[in-house]
Design a protein around this motif. Structure first.
Motif, PDB file in Angstrom:
ATOM      1  N   LEU A  28      -9.151  -1.441  -7.460  1.00 18.31           N
ATOM      2  CA  LEU A  28      -9.116  -1.977  -6.098  1.00 18.31           C
ATOM      3  C   LEU A  28      -7.670  -2.179  -5.646  1.00 18.31           C
ATOM      4  CD1 LEU A  28     -11.205  -2.925  -3.926  1.00 18.31           C
ATOM      5  CD2 LEU A  28     -10.670  -5.259  -4.644  1.00 18.31           C
ATOM      6  N   LYS A  29      -6.849  -2.722  -6.538  1.00 15.59           N
ATOM      7  CA  LYS A  29      -5.442  -2.956  -6.184  1.00 15.59           C
ATOM      8  C   LYS A  29      -4.687  -1.646  -5.986  1.00 15.59           C
ATOM      9  CE  LYS A  29      -4.598  -7.504  -8.211  1.00 15.59           C
ATOM     10  NZ  LYS A  29      -3.775  -8.268  -9.173  1.00 15.59           N
ATOM     11  N   ARG A  30      -5.131  -0.618  -6.691  1.00 15.02           N
ATOM     12  CA  ARG A  30      -4.446   0.670  -6.586  1.00 15.02           C
ATOM     13  C   ARG A  30      -4.836   1.435  -5.330  1.00 15.02           C
ATOM     14  NH1 ARG A  30      -5.336   5.745 -10.716  1.00 15.02           N
ATOM     15  NH2 ARG A  30      -3.898   7.193  -9.705  1.00 15.02           N
ATOM     16  N   TYR A  53       0.844  -1.199   0.000  1.00 12.99           N
ATOM     17  CA  TYR A  53       0.000   0.000   0.000  1.00 12.99           C
ATOM     18  C   TYR A  53       0.878   1.249   0.000  1.00 12.99           C
ATOM     19  CZ  TYR A  53      -4.021   2.941   1.278  1.00 12.99           C
ATOM     20  OH  TYR A  53      -5.017   3.887   1.294  1.00 12.99           O
ATOM     21  N   PRO A  54       0.666   2.179  -0.971  1.00 12.83           N
ATOM     22  CA  PRO A  54       1.527   3.359  -1.063  1.00 12.83           C
ATOM     23  C   PRO A  54       1.133   4.445  -0.054  1.00 12.83           C
ATOM     24  CG  PRO A  54      -0.107   3.420  -2.809  1.00 12.83           C
ATOM     25  CD  PRO A  54      -0.345   2.144  -2.039  1.00 12.83           C
ATOM     26  N   LEU A  86     -11.285 -13.320  -5.371  1.00 12.65           N
ATOM     27  CA  LEU A  86     -11.699 -12.949  -4.016  1.00 12.65           C
ATOM     28  C   LEU A  86     -10.622 -12.045  -3.417  1.00 12.65           C
ATOM     29  CD1 LEU A  86     -13.387 -13.273  -1.332  1.00 12.65           C
ATOM     30  CD2 LEU A  86     -11.879 -15.212  -0.816  1.00 12.65           C
ATOM     31  N   TYR A  87     -11.054 -10.888  -2.945  1.00 11.91           N
ATOM     32  CA  TYR A  87     -10.126  -9.955  -2.311  1.00 11.91           C
ATOM     33  C   TYR A  87     -10.571  -9.655  -0.888  1.00 11.91           C
ATOM     34  CZ  TYR A  87      -8.249  -9.064  -6.954  1.00 11.91           C
ATOM     35  OH  TYR A  87      -7.664  -9.214  -8.183  1.00 11.91           O
TER      36      TYR A  87
END
Length: 417
Positions: free
Chosen positions: A376-378, A242-243, A395-396
């Motif tokens: 979502l990943k960003r 996570y940035p 699935l996240y």
């Protein structure tokens, strides 16, 4: 060549001996930072400062003799002196005299590198000088370079109040323009919902070293007070990927001059924009608890004391662990910024502390919706990713900021929250 400096302190009856010694030790460190060499130290104990000479005539005579004997270039007082006191002392000892505030302002002037930093320091110096111009003709005429003379330049300042006032107005206007740019950047950051951590703490606690270790930023790291003056923001990643943004801030100190606080208000208020504060404490310092209290008080003055924080007891490798003061009302960690495993532990604690402010989610997204998966990943902190049902769904599990546009995707796929 280093200037030969005599330090002068006055302990008032209501000040504890330990507090006074800590203050004098700080003055020594400030003189060292300003490239001065201490050749003598005079201490006076009084009920209250002498209004004319601060230390009284008897001690002033002693100071004059010491200055002649040691061939001192400069006398630094561990308090803020009035213009009259500076004038009287200067005339008696015939050596340049500055006070603690001037010394700090001088260090700031030497350390300011950005345009904003230089403007703020010059404004602070002029704010300090303006009420002290009366009767300073002889004192100012003696300034010919050295500690306490860096910055705007004092030539003719004693005769031109209007010039100073005009210059201050011009500096304030320039600061306002820079602040407008800062505000624009801040709004952009808020719009993109970028998480920000801010390093705060007493000067020389190790904030710049930590910034370097966490981000590999090229920062100025030295065992000097106020090694960092201009705020520096760098990108970093938490263990999940996570940035975040990490900002280094100017170090705090007891009795920070009010002119500096006023001039640096906009910079200091960057702290208020942080999602989490990293309060760095020098665990090896004998007055670590008092330094923490100073920082807490300044954070309260800035109205930043309610922001979630992590207390980092740094330099544990140099400390007597039995005497380390642990603060219990905030997440904390004891560490050395130079130990890789400690830095990893800190990153995990930062992630956990941020998760406490976020919302947990669990969602299934069809594999063909590549854009939603990418968003979502960003924007979310993904802690688990699984392929489901013949690769047709993902699935996240993870965490997301409570108010973020990505909630639209979670809502679309009826995420469990």
């Amino acid at each position: 060549m280093k200037e030969q400096v005599i330090m002068v302190g006055c302990r008032l009856n209501d000040q504890s001996v330990s507090s006074f010694h800590m203050s004098m030790d700080e003055l020594k460190a400030l003189v060292h930072t300003a490239n001065g060499d201490i050749v003598d130290e005079l201490v006076q104990v009084r009920e209250r400062p002498d209004p004319a000479t601060y230390i009284g005539k008897g001690k002033l005579q002693e100071l004059s003799e010491a200055a002649a004997e040691k061939q001192a270039d400069l006398i630094v007082f561990n308090d803020e002196l009035s213009a009259g006191q500076v004038k009287n002392i200067d005339e008696y000892v015939n050596v340049r005299v500055i006070d603690r505030t001037q010394l700090i302002l001088d260090i700031f002037a030497a350390r300011a590198h950005t345009k904003e930093g230089k403007i703020q320091v010059e404004l602070a110096q002029l704010m300090y000088l303006l009420p002290r111009l009366s009767g300073q003709g002889q004192v100012l005429s003696r300034l010919g370079g050295g500690i306490g003379t860096r910055g705007p330049g004092e030539t003719k300042l004693e005769t031109d109040r209007r010039h100073i006032q005009r210059r201050m107005d011009d500096l304030k206007k320039q600061l306002k323009d820079i602040q407008a740019h800062r505000e624009s950047y801040r709004k952009n950051r808020q719009k993109n919902k970028v998480v920000q951590f801010a390093l705060v703490g007493y000067t020389n606690a190790g904030k710049s070293t930590l910034l370097h270790q966490l981000t590999n930023a090229d920062t100025f790291q030295e065992d000097l007070l106020f090694a960092t003056l201009d705020p520096l923001t760098r990108q970093a990643e938490l263990p999940s990927g996570y940035p975040i943004l990490l900002t280094d801030t100017v170090g705090f100190i007891r009795d920070l001059p009010t002119t500096l606080i006023a001039a640096f208000r906009s910079t200091l208020e960057e702290v208020k924009e942080a999602d989490v504060l990293l309060h760095v404490v020098d665990a090896s310092h004998p007055e670590a608890e008092e330094q923490m209290e100073t920082v807490d008080k300044l954070l309260m003055d800035l109205n930043a004391h309610m922001i979630p924080s992590i207390t980092i007891f740094n330099k544990i490798d140099q400390a007597d662990t039995s005497s380390v003061y642990i603060k219990n009302d905030a997440p904390s960690i004891t560490m050395s910024a130079f130990r890789e495993e400690d830095v990893e532990d800190l990153l995990h604690l930062m992630e956990k502390t941020l998760q406490d402010q976020m919302k947990y989610f669990q969602v299934e997204i069809p594999a063909e919706d590549g854009k939603s998966i990418a968003d979502l990943k960003r924007f979310a902190m993904i802690t688990e990713e699984k392929v489901k049902e013949n690769d047709s769904q993902f699935l996240y599990k993870g965490f997301v900021l409570k108010e973020h546009p990505i909630h639209r995707v979670l809502k679309q796929y009826r995420a469990m929250m």
